[in-house]
Design a protein around this motif. Sequence first.
Motif, PDB file in Angstrom:
ATOM      1  N   GLU A 158       0.834  -1.217   0.000  1.00 48.30           N
ATOM      2  CA  GLU A 158       0.000   0.000   0.000  1.00 48.30           C
ATOM      3  C   GLU A 158       0.864   1.262   0.000  1.00 48.30           C
ATOM      4  O   GLU A 158       2.059   1.214   0.328  1.00 48.30           O
ATOM      5  N   LYS A 206      -5.250  10.680   1.328  1.00 49.39           N
ATOM      6  CA  LYS A 206      -5.391   9.337   1.888  1.00 49.39           C
ATOM      7  C   LYS A 206      -6.644   8.739   1.232  1.00 49.39           C
ATOM      8  O   LYS A 206      -7.756   9.260   1.416  1.00 49.39           O
ATOM      9  N   VAL A 209      -5.462   0.314   3.066  1.00 41.89           N
ATOM     10  CA  VAL A 209      -5.650  -1.136   2.910  1.00 41.89           C
ATOM     11  C   VAL A 209      -6.874  -1.417   2.044  1.00 41.89           C
ATOM     12  O   VAL A 209      -6.826  -2.245   1.127  1.00 41.89           O
ATOM     13  N   SER A 267     -13.089   1.216  10.541  1.00 38.27           N
ATOM     14  CA  SER A 267     -12.327   1.375   9.300  1.00 38.27           C
ATOM     15  C   SER A 267     -12.943   0.574   8.156  1.00 38.27           C
ATOM     16  O   SER A 267     -13.377  -0.580   8.351  1.00 38.27           O
ATOM     17  N   ASP A 272     -11.329  -0.786   6.050  1.00 41.67           N
ATOM     18  CA  ASP A 272     -10.468  -1.955   5.832  1.00 41.67           C
ATOM     19  C   ASP A 272     -11.223  -3.240   6.196  1.00 41.67           C
ATOM     20  O   ASP A 272     -11.045  -4.283   5.563  1.00 41.67           O
ATOM     21  N   LYS A 332      -3.455  -2.129  16.086  1.00 42.53           N
ATOM     22  CA  LYS A 332      -2.854  -1.350  17.188  1.00 42.53           C
ATOM     23  C   LYS A 332      -3.779  -1.257  18.384  1.00 42.53           C
ATOM     24  O   LYS A 332      -4.999  -1.240  18.242  1.00 42.53           O
ATOM     25  N   THR A 388      -5.799   8.203  12.610  1.00 39.54           N
ATOM     26  CA  THR A 388      -4.668   7.268  12.539  1.00 39.54           C
ATOM     27  C   THR A 388      -3.349   7.986  12.229  1.00 39.54           C
ATOM     28  O   THR A 388      -2.368   7.815  12.972  1.00 39.54           O
TER      29      THR A 388
HETATM   30  O1  LIG Z   1       0.067   1.390  11.499  1.00 40.09           O
HETATM   31  C1  LIG Z   1      -0.631   1.811  10.604  1.00 40.09           C
HETATM   32  N1  LIG Z   1      -1.965   1.554  10.607  1.00 40.09           N
HETATM   33  C2  LIG Z   1      -2.772   1.994   9.611  1.00 40.09           C
HETATM   34  C3  LIG Z   1      -2.265   2.737   8.602  1.00 40.09           C
HETATM   35  C4  LIG Z   1      -3.091   3.226   7.459  1.00 40.09           C
HETATM   36  O2  LIG Z   1      -4.341   3.705   7.945  1.00 40.09           O
HETATM   37  C5  LIG Z   1      -5.400   3.049   7.243  1.00 40.09           C
HETATM   38  C6  LIG Z   1      -6.640   2.956   8.102  1.00 40.09           C
HETATM   39  O3  LIG Z   1      -7.129   4.237   8.281  1.00 40.09           O
HETATM   40  P1  LIG Z   1      -8.568   4.463   8.966  1.00 40.09           P
HETATM   41  O4  LIG Z   1      -8.381   4.048  10.389  1.00 40.09           O
HETATM   42  O5  LIG Z   1      -8.825   5.934   8.790  1.00 40.09           O
HETATM   43  O6  LIG Z   1      -9.531   3.588   8.218  1.00 40.09           O
HETATM   44  C7  LIG Z   1      -4.850   1.716   6.862  1.00 40.09           C
HETATM   45  O7  LIG Z   1      -5.569   1.129   5.804  1.00 40.09           O
HETATM   46  C8  LIG Z   1      -3.422   2.068   6.491  1.00 40.09           C
HETATM   47  O8  LIG Z   1      -3.393   2.575   5.179  1.00 40.09           O
HETATM   48  C9  LIG Z   1      -0.846   3.034   8.596  1.00 40.09           C
HETATM   49  O9  LIG Z   1      -0.315   3.717   7.715  1.00 40.09           O
HETATM   50  N2  LIG Z   1      -0.087   2.547   9.613  1.00 40.09           N
END
Ligand SMILES: O=c1[nH]cc([C@@H]2O[C@H](COP(=O)(O)O)[C@@H](O)[C@H]2O)c(=O)[nH]1
Length: 337
Positions: free
Chosen positions: A45, A110, A130, A164, A166, A183, A287
């Motif tokens: 990614e 993003k 992701v 997310s 994801d 995390k 994030t």
């Molecule tokens: O440790 C990490 N977790 C997540 C991300 C990024 O953050 C995205 C998720 O963001 P959100 O929580 O806004 O869906 C993941 O898909 C990934 O691209 C990252 O760079 N590093």
Amino acid sequence: MACRISVISRHISSPPLEHLDDLGIRVAPEVRSALSSGVGVVALESTIVSHGMPYPQNFHTAQEVESIVRANGAVPATIAILDGVPCIAWIGLSLAELERLAKLGTMVSKTARRDIPYVIARRGNGATTVSATMFFASKAGIKVFVTGGIGGVHRQGESTMDVSSDLTELGKTPVAVVCAGVKSILDIPRTLEYLETQGVTVVSYSTDEFPAFFTPNSGCKAPCRADSVEECADIIEASTKFGLSSGILIGVPIPAEHAAAAKNVESAIQSALHEAESRGIAGNSVTPFLLKRVNELTGGDSLAANIQLVKNNALVGAKIATALTTRLSRFTKSSCH
Ligand SMILES: O=c1[nH]cc([C@@H]2O[C@H](COP(=O)(O)O)[C@@H](O)[C@H]2O)c(=O)[nH]1
């Protein structure tokens, strides 16, 4: 028998690459040739490069990760949207493109699944998360994708509904995502519940617990365990064979020697979470803010651990992609006789 094998091979063979040309998806020649000749390909990614780490560590890490993938017999395919000419997404970035992305950092949008049409229509630059990376990887028939960590259900997600994309992508896109887990800035038990609802196969690599990114332990038992890359490839093969259109999440624990350096990360996470709340940081900014702040608070320890775990994931993911290729070519060959 021949008929059964032919049904199976229909599920496993890659979609024709002309289809990608018609969609305006650019596929780098090396990736194109790997996909058509049955060499393992690992999707990577670009949000981790633009938003996940500062320059120049992001650029160096991205290059190292690509080298590790190559050293383990697979071809890396970093996915991003650059100069968003309508309907153009770029699969397989050149070194110059990768450096440009790394330097632009958070100036790049993003881009999760929902953002793809907007970034393309506006001719923007999009770093794929992701969810968006899985979407494009799947269009190209790439079955293995390596990253650091995935998004999940945020704490208080039951009232904020901050979940997310994801997780929903994993529910509907047949790609295996190799990561170091989720995390502890997130609600890990609820994330696992949500993945279950979405029908995602969740596997922990050589451990019973689902890993928590900076630490191998989350206190949550993973539903499945695989002790080798061959077992991981068997699981992906079985899922593909039966046409389960959902994804697979493979959680690889951070190597013990690097987890030690990340010991002070948990308290930094707590401070960063409070800070994010008091500063009203919300949505997809949470994030990147937490990653940056936790790195400042730990004096760089969290970034160092992050880099090591991504490299370890690349090693495991490339080996899985290679093991999978052997299995898939076996089926394709049988169907020809
Ligand atoms: O440790 C990490 N977790 C997540 C991300 C990024 O953050 C995205 C998720 O963001 P959100 O929580 O806004 O869906 C993941 O898909 C990934 O691209 C990252 O760079 N590093």
